[in-house]
Enzyme design. Structure first.
Site: not given
Length: 351
Positions: A11, A106-107
């Site tokens: 993350d 983003d993860e």
């Protein structure tokens, strides 16, 4: 005998804001938020840690954020730039595993069960992924390592920002025993309050609870509560494919009784849906929908066909769903999109 699964959840730390601070270091010491503006209504997509110190959070209405932090520096954001950086990060993941499930820009989850890197050590793989991301993008990432997706996602939040947390199979029972039930996905503040009234605050409390009592108070959610409270999650890491649908939803801290509050809650979800869509590429939109769950745990979804999407298009659907509440409050709101087939056209969605 099958190998014990080794799952990593990566993350990125305040991703959009981190990219902007990297490109303009003078922003690093300022409370910074991406999304919304001072002159119009909007919501915060993400914010840096100086802004979080004032109580500003992702998905918060911009007006509320400015009340908490009048000196907040607002930026509209640059989705093309964020997508480019996300592709760089994805390329790093692919050096370590072919089994990758992106959740957003983003993860992502990585299954490294069969990886030969670092003699198969998931912890050392996660450490190296973080090192390489920092070296090649200038951005920090937090990581969780665990035997399944549920635990890995929780672990990645334990030492944020720029941290690593590992839950080994031997650690699961002890870790879960004291984990607050509120940290289980789907358990919002309202559900946590109802659990607390039954004397259920930590995962270990579920083990001694009568199943009939759980079913009486939480219906179909009881089974998930039991499994998650024991750290059980059998879902595989799914390699990226073209999704048939995407959606976002939120369990509210308190049930909503006024229609305008429901409109506001739905508006807060809009930037989250935009982020999900940014990760899908070009797909043909087929339908849009609004989901509501009521205080009595009934739920309803209203959909319509559409080949484009904007926040305003959801409002007539919300009105129809709201009329089905039968005087009940609303405890969950959600937005949904359905797709046709891969790559027939570009989805029209402004950032």
């Amino acid at each position: 005998m099958t190998n014990q699964r080794k799952i990593i959840h990566i993350d990125m730390d305040c991703f959009f804001a981190a990219v902007e601070m990297r490109d303009n270091p003078s922003l690093a010491s300022l409370p910074l938020a991406i999304g919304g503006s001072r002159s119009s209504r909007g919501v915060i997509a993400t914010c840096n840690y100086p802004a979080r110190a004032f109580g500003v959070r992702s998905a918060m209405p911009t007006g509320q954020a400015l009340k908490l932090c009048p000196q907040l520096h607002l930026m509209a954001g640059n989705m093309d730039k964020y997508k480019t950086v996300s592709r760089q990060i994805r390329a790093v993941f692919q050096r370590y595993s072919d089994v990758i499930e992106p959740l957003s820009l983003d993860e992502a989850f990585l299954d490294v069960t069969d990886s030969s890197h670092f003699a198969g050590s998931a912890t050392r793989i996660a450490e190296d992924i973080r090192r390489v991301i920092l070296a090649e993008t200038g951005l920090t990432a937090s990581a969780g390592v665990a035997p399944n997706k549920f635990l890995a996602k929780i672990a990645s939040d334990e030492n944020k920002p720029n941290g690593l947390f590992v839950i080994t199979p031997a650690d699961v029972a002890a870790f879960m025993a004291t984990l607050p039930l509120a940290k289980i996905p789907g358990v919002g503040s309202k559900t946590a309050e109802r659990l607390a009234k039954l004397g259920l605050r930590q995962c270990k409390d579920i083990a001694g609870c009568d199943l009939a009592l759980l079913v009486k108070h939480f219906g179909a959610m009881a089974d998930s509560l039991i499994k998650r409270s024991q750290g059980i999650d059998e879902r595989p890491v799914r390699v990226e494919r073209h999704a048939k649908s995407v959606g976002v939803e939120h369990t509210l801290a308190t049930d909503i009784a006024a229609y305008q509050d429901c409109v506001n809650a739905l508006s807060v979800l809009w930037p989250k849906l935009q982020m999900r869509l940014a990760n899908q590429g070009n797909q043909g939109l087929h339908k849009i929908g609004v989901k509501l769950k009521f205080s009595d745990f009934r739920q309803t979804t209203v959909e319509c066909q559409s080949n484009s999407v904007s926040l305003e298009q959801f409002m007539p659907l919300l009105q129809q769903a709201w009329q089905r509440r039968q005087q009940q409050g609303v405890r969950l709101v959600g937005l949904q999109l359905g797709f046709n087939s891969p790559n027939p056209g570009q989805l029209s969605l402004p950032f």
